[in-house]
Design an enzyme around this catalytic site. Structure first.
Site, mmCIF file in Angstrom:
data_model
loop_
_atom_site.group_PDB
_atom_site.id
_atom_site.type_symbol
_atom_site.label_atom_id
_atom_site.label_comp_id
_atom_site.label_asym_id
_atom_site.label_seq_id
_atom_site.Cartn_x
_atom_site.Cartn_y
_atom_site.Cartn_z
ATOM 1 C CG ASN A 156 129.104 48.517 94.404
ATOM 2 O OD1 ASN A 156 130.045 48.273 95.155
ATOM 3 N ND2 ASN A 156 127.900 48.030 94.594
ATOM 4 C CD GLU A 255 128.495 42.119 104.011
ATOM 5 O OE1 GLU A 255 127.407 42.316 103.444
ATOM 6 O OE2 GLU A 255 128.580 41.821 105.209
ATOM 7 C CB CYS A 289 124.868 44.919 96.921
ATOM 8 S SG CYS A 289 125.188 45.936 98.361
ATOM 9 C CD GLU A 464 131.502 44.573 105.437
ATOM 10 O OE1 GLU A 464 132.604 44.092 105.152
ATOM 11 O OE2 GLU A 464 130.871 45.291 104.654
#
Ligand code: NAP
Length: 483
Positions: A156, A255, A289, A464
């Protein structure tokens, strides 16, 4: 077929060399806007993945580590190469992912931002001596590279997601073996092409392996020479990686999926909330997300907010992002399309009403899904419980602050959340009550290189971006000196 100066090779990259599958095995890469095959990329064998791990191991330097200056230069060179080639990398990304060209090129800037941030803050990884002298010793803390890292990314954000991981891995001095998603390997090849031409990374410092996830995942999970995996993708695969690496107690940075609540109180600026929802929800075709997945609107403003939303959604343009200024491209593949359709069908069958968009029976047979708004959503519907990953806005009503905090948390996920209210104290209470790693107050914005981002609960482990992300690939070692 796609043509690009950054795609002269369609192979892996191992030990500083473009490396084909020994038997010439490839897999097809599609443009979701046209349904056509645009490239065939090499599918690596188990032996080739093992060779990539060995190349990484040979590039790891422990006793004479790469200096901070050397690592900073790598990061700056990658940043500069991305910026200079933003248009072409964005074009490749647009063709294999389908997101509008301006978004794809914006993602290249976003990616460059992570290399830039790490280059500017890398000094934080230098050793330091603590001021106290416990036990009559001088204590120095070193940040050692954890070793060869496996970096696995989703489709994505084909350049954004690798930038988050690779910038921190290189800052730490960690070699990596990188596996892109099979839907979007071309942007990754383009990045390797840039690193090959514009940096002096040592051979083996970055390795690219593409192809079957089961083959590549097995080697990365089982190899004792890979002490860390950094993975972005679904919670389902994240769980599998936890199980598959348990024996060796590998470090995992995960993640994972989201199910973001977007809460609009009755004292919110409704126009601003609607604008932010549109920008947040439809980025990447709703396949991010951090996309709002459940929209909770206070019952007093539900009708007014629904009208504002429908007005905006009805003006949106859908089409092939490469041709012009469209708002929404196609979904990534048939499975993604079918999931969104199932969520709309399920919601309508269970009593929701269509406010904008098409009825399922009116949909076409390509991958372009119209932006859709439904209202009257409840917790028994699939769109409430599952991550839709598409351009569907499901609205549910609420009455009290307490009730909406509980509803927001009524999910195993804990990635992004949003609250719109004019009351600062309420915003603080709601943010503290929502178990989500990111909570936007009067903004639908997502992550940025300067701030840590990651999930609570089943949305992941680790961060991150920001200084927290910079430290993901190092292990602290303390050296107390006695005399
Ligand atoms: P996915 O199916 O989990 O795949 C992600 C990556 O893992 C791909 O490269 C895939 O390879 C690989 N993979 C699949 N099975 C594997 C295995 N057994 N071992 C090792 N690697 C394996 O997820 P996706 O559909 O690409 O991405 C969508 C998901 O990512 C959503 O849930 C979204 O919320 C999440 N996401 C989270 C964040 C975040 O920051 N938390 C950011 C972006 C996306 P193949 O492509 O070859 O199958």
């Amino acid at each position: 077929m796609i043509e690009s100066p950054l795609l002269e090779k369609m192979t892996g990259y191992i030990g500083g060399r473009w490396t084909d599958n020994a038997q010439g095995h490839t897999f097809d890469v599609y443009n979701p806007a046209t349904g056509k095959v645009i490239a065939q990329a090499a599918s690596m064998t188990e032996d080739e993945v093992k060779a990539a791990v060995a190349a990484g191991k040979s590039a790891l330097r422990l006793t004479s580590p790469y200096s901070i200056e050397t690592r900073r230069k790598w990061l700056e060179d990658i940043r500069d190469a991305l910026k200079a080639n933003k248009e072409e990398v964005g074009r490749i990304l647009c063709m294999e992912h389908g997101k509008p060209l301006h978004e794809a090129q914006g993602e290249v800037d976003y990616a460059a931002g992570f290399f830039d941030y790490c280059s500017k803050h890398i000094q934080a990884l230098d050793a330091h001596t603590i001021p106290e002298k416990p036990k009559d010793c001088t204590w120095t803390v070193h940040y050692r590279p954890i070793g060869v890292a496996g970096l696995i990314t989703p489709w994505n954000f084909p350049i954004g997601m690798i930038a988050k991981k690779l910038s921190a891995a290189l800052a730490a001095g960690c070699p990596s073996v990188i596996k892109p998603a099979s839907e979007t390997p071309l942007t990754m090849i383009a990045l390797f092409s840039l690193m090959d031409k514009h940096t002096d990374l040592p051979d083996g410092m970055v390795n690219l392996v593409m192809g079957k996830a089961s083959v590549i995942g097995k080697v990365l999970c089982e190899s004792p020479d890979v002490p860390m995996l950094s993975f972005t993708g679904s919670t389902e695969v994240g769980r599998k990686l936890i199980l598959d690496t348990a024996e060796q107690v590998k470090k995992l940075a995960l993640e994972l999926g989201g199910n973001a609540p977007f809460i609009v109180f009755d004292d919110a600026d409704l126009d601003a909330a609607a604008d932010n929802l549109i920008a947040n929800k439809f980025r990447g075709g709703g396949q991010t997300c951090v996309c709002a997945n459940r929209i909770f609107v206070h019952e007093k403003v539900a009708d007014a907010f629904g009208e504002k939303l429908a007005e905006r959604v009805n003006k949106m343009t859908v089409g092939d992002g490469i041709n012009g200024d469209v708002d929404l491209g196609p979904l990534i593949n048939q499975a993604g399309y079918d999931k969104v359709k199932r969520h709309v069908e399920d919601a309508l069958e269970k009593g929701a009403s269509l406010v904008a968009g098409k009825k399922p029976e009116e949909l076409g047979d390509d991958l372009f899904f119209p932006p859709t708004v439904v209202t009257g959503v409840n917790r028994d519907m699939c769109c409430y419980r599952e991550e839709t990953f598409g351009p569907l806005v499901p609205m549910a009503l609420f009455r009290t602050e307490e009730e909406v905090i509980d509803a927001g948390n009524d999910t195993e996920f804990g990635l992004a959340s949003y609250v719109f209210t004019g009351d600062a104290e309420r915003a603080q209470r709601v943010a503290a009550g929502l178990r989500f790693g990111h909570c936007g107050w009067n903004t639908g914005t997502g992550p940025t290189p300067e701030a840590p981002f990651g999930g609570m609960k089943a949305s992941g482990i680790g961060r991150e971006g920001g200084l927290e992300g910079l430290f993901e690939f190092v292990e602290a070692q303390t050296v107390p000196r006695g005399f």
